[in-house]
Design an enzyme around this catalytic site. Structure first.
Site, short mmCIF file in Angstrom:
data_model
loop_
_atom_site.label_atom_id
_atom_site.label_comp_id
_atom_site.label_asym_id
_atom_site.label_seq_id
_atom_site.Cartn_x
_atom_site.Cartn_y
_atom_site.Cartn_z
N LYS A 1 44.93 14.46 49.66
CA LYS A 1 44.71 13.16 50.28
C LYS A 1 43.76 13.31 51.47
O LYS A 1 44.12 13.88 52.49
CB LYS A 1 46.02 12.55 50.80
CG LYS A 1 45.84 11.08 51.22
CD LYS A 1 46.89 10.63 52.21
CE LYS A 1 46.48 10.89 53.65
NZ LYS A 1 45.32 10.07 54.10
N CYS B 1 40.88 20.25 67.23
CA CYS B 1 42.18 20.68 67.73
C CYS B 1 42.11 21.96 68.57
O CYS B 1 43.01 22.23 69.35
CB CYS B 1 43.16 20.86 66.58
SG CYS B 1 42.57 21.91 65.24
N GLU C 1 49.14 22.77 60.08
CA GLU C 1 48.18 23.09 61.14
C GLU C 1 48.02 21.82 61.96
O GLU C 1 47.44 20.85 61.51
CB GLU C 1 46.85 23.56 60.54
CG GLU C 1 45.94 24.25 61.54
CD GLU C 1 45.01 23.31 62.28
OE1 GLU C 1 45.34 22.97 63.46
OE2 GLU C 1 44.00 22.91 61.71
#
Length: 499
Positions: free
Chosen positions: A189, A297, A263
């Site tokens: 997705k 991130c 993650e």
């Protein structure tokens, strides 16, 4: 080299693409109704395409296709799977400018940055193609007398993967490569905001992969991601996203006790000692703090600097941040800072900066939403950040770098670790002994010295604490997407012993 003409050609290609689900080797329409999402260019707010909002029906069809394909794919040899991955890598390399242009339009990334990023996807595929052919296991031996033990490494089964909007194609490749290399089948997705490069890749490799091995379902995470997490036909969930998203997926997956590969978010400290090369440190912070408009991130988002060099670092950093050229990537290769991915994400970052300023922080660069079309936010540097405050501890995920001070090594370590995240950090000093001491005490999965955000396919990208667990890249990723079966075979009793 990408140009405005390449972007124009990419716009035209997007208009001819079938932006919909890719299931069992074909593009299919939704069964969940007629709800759609506009895919927007964040630089000018124009609508690039319209995508269906899938749901449980599409997830069910994709899982069924993946389960039909899984045994056939699992029985292929590592060499056969490697050949397929190498073919996909060749397709990416042959279409690198088109894929990069589509990604630039959909995410708002500067041309130079995205042209560096797409080849990382093909490199990951090439690495995993080689790594799966050299997988290791403990030696077959008699660990119990008269019984021969061996380890069989098997695919987990059907993996559901959820990838984020900040690196749509690269993060997809980081999932696709080890998952397929290990012999699993996949339902992926992409983000509902940025699905275009993944849909394009599915189109380009539709004749490369066997039917059902790779399936793509479009739609919002709270629907499609949740359906993947709860579906009993999914054996494992792999997600790259926020900590909140990881918590929700883990909760949904708990009912079927799925394996998880998470993650999640980060709040990377950049610890700068008084003997550091400030020019190099500032250059790295600008590159790694404002890359992808700070939507990274592992971004160099939180500078902890020794008090003696604070003023010089702030002066250098604020000047460099203010000098970054912000604009629509379509304006050319000189653009260094593109827009944020959406109006909602910009509003969140702007509100966080405003709260910090009210609490006493000072914006020495940026700090205000510009009056222009597109979801732009300037490179921002904040000083006067209080330890333990929201801005000091929470992920911003925007082009905002904060500066705090410390006086001692122990204080620097304590401040660096004073977050719930454990993804990445860096240490800047000319003293190698100090660097080793500090690295040893930082609770982050990736730590650099005198560098920041340096990646390679050979080395793992992994978080601690609320940054999740599970390794992207490296042979460790193959371990995560396989299961080990211990087989013990009795060797029988020799005839002369039986008497």
């Amino acid at each position: 080299m990408l140009t405005s003409d390449t972007l124009t050609a990419a716009r035209d290609r997007i208009k001819t693409m079938r932006v919909t689900h890719f299931i069992d080797g074909a593009f299919v329409e939704s069964e969940s109704g007629c709800d759609t999402t506009d895919i927007v260019n964040p630089a000018d707010e124009s609508v690039l395409a319209t995508a269906p909002r899938g749901g449980r029906e599409e997830v069910g069809r994709a899982v069924d296709a993946a389960r039909r394909a899984r045994r056939r794919w699992a029985k292929t040899t590592p060499g056969e799977r490697a050949a397929v991955l190498l073919h996909i890598a060749d397709v990416i390399d042959a279409n690198v400018e088109l894929l990069a242009a589509v990604e630039s339009l959909n995410v708002g990334k500067p041309l130079a940055a995205v042209m560096e990023e797409i080849p990382v996807a093909s490199d990951c595929l090439r690495f995993m193609a080689g790594a799966v052919r050299t997988a290791q296991a403990p030696a077959t031996a008699e660990y119990v007398s008269g019984h021969l033990s061996t380890i069989r490494r098997e695919p987990v089964g059907v993996v559901g993967a959820v990838v984020p909007w900040n690196y749509p194609l690269m993060m997809a490749a980081w999932k696709i490569a080890p998952i397929l290399a290990a012999g699993n089948t996949l339902v992926l997705k992409p983000s509902e905001l940025t699905p275009l490069s993944m849909v394009l890749l599915a189109e380009l490799v539709s004749d490369v992969l066997p039917e059902g091995v790779l399936n793509v379902v479009l739609g919002p995470g709270r629907v499609v991601g949740d359906a993947l997490g709860r579906h009993p036909g999914i054996d494992m969930i792999a997600l790259t996203g926020s900590t909140r998203a990881g918590q929700e997926v883990a909760a949904g997956a708990s009912g079927t006790v799925k394996r998880l590969h998470l993650e999640l978010g980060g709040k990377a400290p950049v610890v700068v000692f008084d003997d550091a090369d400030l020019e190099a440190a500032v250059e790295a912070v600008v590159a790694a703090g404002f890359v992808n408009a700070g939507q990274e991130c592992g971004a160099a988002t939180r500078v902890l600097v020794h008090r003696d060099v604070h003023d010089e670092l702030v002066e250098r950093l604020s000047r460099a941040a203010a000098a970054l050229i912000m604009g629509d990537p379509a304006d050319g290769s000189s653009i260094e800072l593109g827009p944020m991915v959406s109006g909602a994400q910009r509003a969140r970052v702007a509100a966080m900066v405003e709260r910090a300023i009210v609490a006493g922080a000072v914006a020495v660069a940026g700090g205000a939403v510009p009056e222009c079309r597109g979801f732009f936010y300037p490179a921002t540097v904040l000083t006067g950040i209080e330890a333990g405050s929201e801005m000091a501890r929470e992920e911003v995920f925007g082009p905002v770098v904060t500066v705090e001070t410390f006086e001692t090594e122990s204080e620097a370590i304590a401040k660096a670790n004073d977050v719930v995240y454990g993804l990445a950090g860096s240490v800047w000093t000319r003293d190698h002994g100090r660097a080793l001491r500090v690295v040893d005490q930082l609770d982050f999965g990736s730590v650099w010295t005198n560098a920041h955000l340096i990646f390679s396919s050979e080395m793992p990208w992994v978080g601690f604490s609320q940054s999740g667990y599970g390794r992207d890249n490296s042979t460790y990723a193959l371990d995560d997407y396989t299961r080990t079966k211990h087989i013990t075979m009795s060797m029988g009793m020799p005839a002369d012993q039986a008497r």
